[in-house]
Design an enzyme around this catalytic site. Structure first.
Site, PDB file in Angstrom:
ATOM      1  N   CYS A  19      -5.999 -49.772  17.401  1.00 36.85           N
ATOM      2  CA  CYS A  19      -6.863 -50.869  17.825  1.00 36.85           C
ATOM      3  C   CYS A  19      -8.307 -50.426  17.631  1.00 36.85           C
ATOM      4  O   CYS A  19      -8.566 -49.294  17.231  1.00 36.85           O
ATOM      5  CB  CYS A  19      -6.635 -51.216  19.301  1.00 36.85           C
ATOM      6  N   GLY A  45      -7.368 -53.894  13.790  1.00 35.55           N
ATOM      7  CA  GLY A  45      -6.463 -54.751  14.541  1.00 35.55           C
ATOM      8  C   GLY A  45      -6.694 -56.197  14.190  1.00 35.55           C
ATOM      9  O   GLY A  45      -7.767 -56.735  14.444  1.00 35.55           O
ATOM     10  N   ASN A 120      -8.182 -48.055  23.154  1.00 39.12           N
ATOM     11  CA  ASN A 120      -7.636 -47.714  21.841  1.00 39.12           C
ATOM     12  C   ASN A 120      -6.791 -46.459  22.020  1.00 39.12           C
ATOM     13  O   ASN A 120      -7.290 -45.431  22.462  1.00 39.12           O
ATOM     14  CB  ASN A 120      -8.775 -47.463  20.854  1.00 39.12           C
ATOM     15  N   GLY A 121      -5.517 -46.551  21.708  1.00 34.84           N
ATOM     16  CA  GLY A 121      -4.642 -45.399  21.843  1.00 34.84           C
ATOM     17  C   GLY A 121      -3.299 -45.799  22.408  1.00 34.84           C
ATOM     18  O   GLY A 121      -2.902 -46.969  22.349  1.00 34.84           O
ATOM     19  N   TYR A 261      -6.863 -42.947   6.038  1.00 37.45           N
ATOM     20  CA  TYR A 261      -6.575 -44.373   5.900  1.00 37.45           C
ATOM     21  C   TYR A 261      -7.212 -45.276   6.947  1.00 37.45           C
ATOM     22  O   TYR A 261      -7.719 -46.342   6.627  1.00 37.45           O
ATOM     23  CB  TYR A 261      -5.045 -44.563   5.938  1.00 37.45           C
TER      24      TYR A 261
END
Length: 488
Positions: A19, A45, A120-121, A261
């Site tokens: 995210c 996201g 985020n995670g 990426y």
């Protein structure tokens, strides 16, 4: 720049990037700045987006499924989010699944006042913590692991909010970058190993936080520094900044796949340009796995920087042998199964006049299931390429991620099921090679991997997970106790 990752909608053959989070405090246009920042993080996201704001008295939240532009493009939408502090989130579902109730930021009214959090995670012991909290009377409104943090803060017995917050995080395993809003100000923190990224910036008197530095570029802000692993940064409404490290010092393990990426190529991650790192990975790949071909061709878009590096190092021509359509969206109508399975050709088309009769090497960032790689190789052969070789700018992805990346189950990862030669046969390439793990480390500016103390989280390649995986271990133990015919 609208940086997108192809193919994922058809068959999940790319890793989905966790995210993205963004926060701003100290500006009257906080929600508008946050919307700009989220737009720059859209690649992290694309399932849902949300923004919460605070005007000094009240919290306001707007959340929706779809892209940032679908939910926050008009003045009316931003008018619903007044105030000089805001936090936002773009989401792929990892823990908890899809649905509006799991869209962040999540907000709750605690005894100390409003509490909004963007995460985020992934919390790798969330289910265990959740079950304990439910037994103690907690009532959950979502299935997101992020809500566990809110309940831990609410039930902590420490006297101050910051102490309750730290107390909650001491119980949490896994990876997190968090942006929290309270009536007193904004808190930003990163897990003790720094697995997930978080950076800090300024825009005039405003202080900003984001998953990637590119969000500051788009918002017109200045990048200051990264939030250190295990650091907790508090910013009050007067602009005073306080930093603390409540979890002690640990060897950092940032996610190396950010270089490969996840991050946009125009971001800076762990002090290094992502674009430069990806070019260097391509150069290293050319050194380790040279190829006697006529052309170097990237698999767009994520394979482009590595392909440039490969071509420059090997002295071979770089050409766009695959042309990507920028006008095929996620909601493209699929009239039949045959049309649905033609997803690669809808998004990509071989440049026949260029590749016909040529020996080519395709450069991609990774191979996950392998189905897309197989389709791309087939497409190039159909266009008349005489030889199709494949080079990958990361080691084989043989293990699932439990830190906020939506990877398939391990039994669906091609590298977990096959050695190199069977993989080559599966994708039907004339040759196949991956960059080595030590080569990847060198390319991102590090020493060769130290197996006793790796410098990055590289578990998706090595299986060396840097934290406990309590929920996974419980599931495996429970499955081992089931009768054989009951195991899925």
């Amino acid at each position: 720049m609208n940086f997108t990752h192809p193919f994922r909608d058809e068959d999940g053959d790319k890793l989905r990037e966790e995210c993205g989070v963004f926060g701003a405090i100290g500006t009257k246009d906080a929600s508008a700045v946050t919307a700009l920042g989220l737009h720059a993080l859209q690649h992290r996201g694309q399932e849902a987006a949300g923004i919460s704001s605070f005007d000094g008295t009240n919290f306001f939240t707007r959340r929706g499924l779809g892209h940032v532009v679908d939910n926050f493009s008009g003045e009316d939408a931003l008018a619903e989010l007044p105030g000089f502090m805001a936090a936002g989130h773009v989401r792929y579902s990892t823990t908890g699944g899809a649905g509006l109730r799991n869209v962040q930021p999540l907000h709750a009214d605690l005894a100390s006042g409003g509490f909004a959090v963007a995460h985020n995670g992934n919390i790798s012991n969330a289910q265990t913590l959740r079950e304990d909290l439910v037994k103690r009377g907690a009532i959950f409104q979502s299935t997101s692991d992020t809500e566990v943090i809110i309940h831990l803060v609410a039930t902590s017995r420490y006297p101050t909010l910051i102490d309750r917050f730290v107390d909650a995080l001491r119980l949490v395993e896994g990876a997190y970058s968090l942006i929290v809003m309270t009536p007193e100000g904004m808190i930003a923190c990163r897990d003790p190993l720094g697995i997930r990224p978080l950076v800090m910036g300024r825009m005039g008197d405003a202080v900003l936080f984001a998953s990637e530095s590119v969000a500051f570029d788009v918002a017109g802000a200045e990048f200051i520094r990264q939030v250190e692993p295990g650091e907790l940064v508090q910013v009050d409404h007067d602009g005073e900044i306080r930093s603390m490290h409540p979890f002690g010092k640990h060897p950092s393990r940032p996610c190396i796949f950010e270089h490969v990426y996840f991050s946009r190529p125009d971001s800076v991650f762990d002090g290094r340009s992502v674009y430069a790192a990806r070019k260097a990975i391509g150069e290293q790949l050319a050194i380790e796995a040279p190829c006697d071909v006529d052309l170097v061709i990237p698999v767009p878009d994520s394979g482009v920087p590595a392909a440039i590096g490969y071509a420059q190092q090997s002295g071979l021509p770089f050409e766009l042998g695959i042309i990507r359509s920028h006008y095929v969206g996620r909601t493209f109508i699929q009239p039949s199964d045959s049309a649905r399975h033609s997803g690669v050709r809808r998004k990509h088309n071989a440049n026949r006049g260029l590749v016909e009769g040529k020996k080519i090497v395709l450069i991609d960032d990774s191979i996950v299931r392998g189905t897309t790689s197989m389709k791309i190789v087939e497409m190039m052969r159909d266009a008349g390429a005489s030889e199709v070789h494949f080079r990958v700018a990361s080691p084989p992805t043989a293990h699932s991620c439990f830190y906020g990346v939506d990877t398939p189950e391990r039994n669906k990862l091609l590298a977990a099921q096959m050695d190199l030669e069977p993989m080559r046969q599966f994708i039907k390439a004339d040759s196949l090679a991956f960059v080595s793990i030590d080569g990847l480390y060198r390319a991102v500016g590090s020493e060769p991997r130290d197996p006793k103390c790796p410098q990055y989280c590289d578990a998706c390649f090595t299986g060396d997970y840097p934290t406990s995986l309590t929920d996974l271990t419980r599931r495996e133990d429970e499955a081992a106790q089931l009768p054989f015919d009951k195991v899925a």
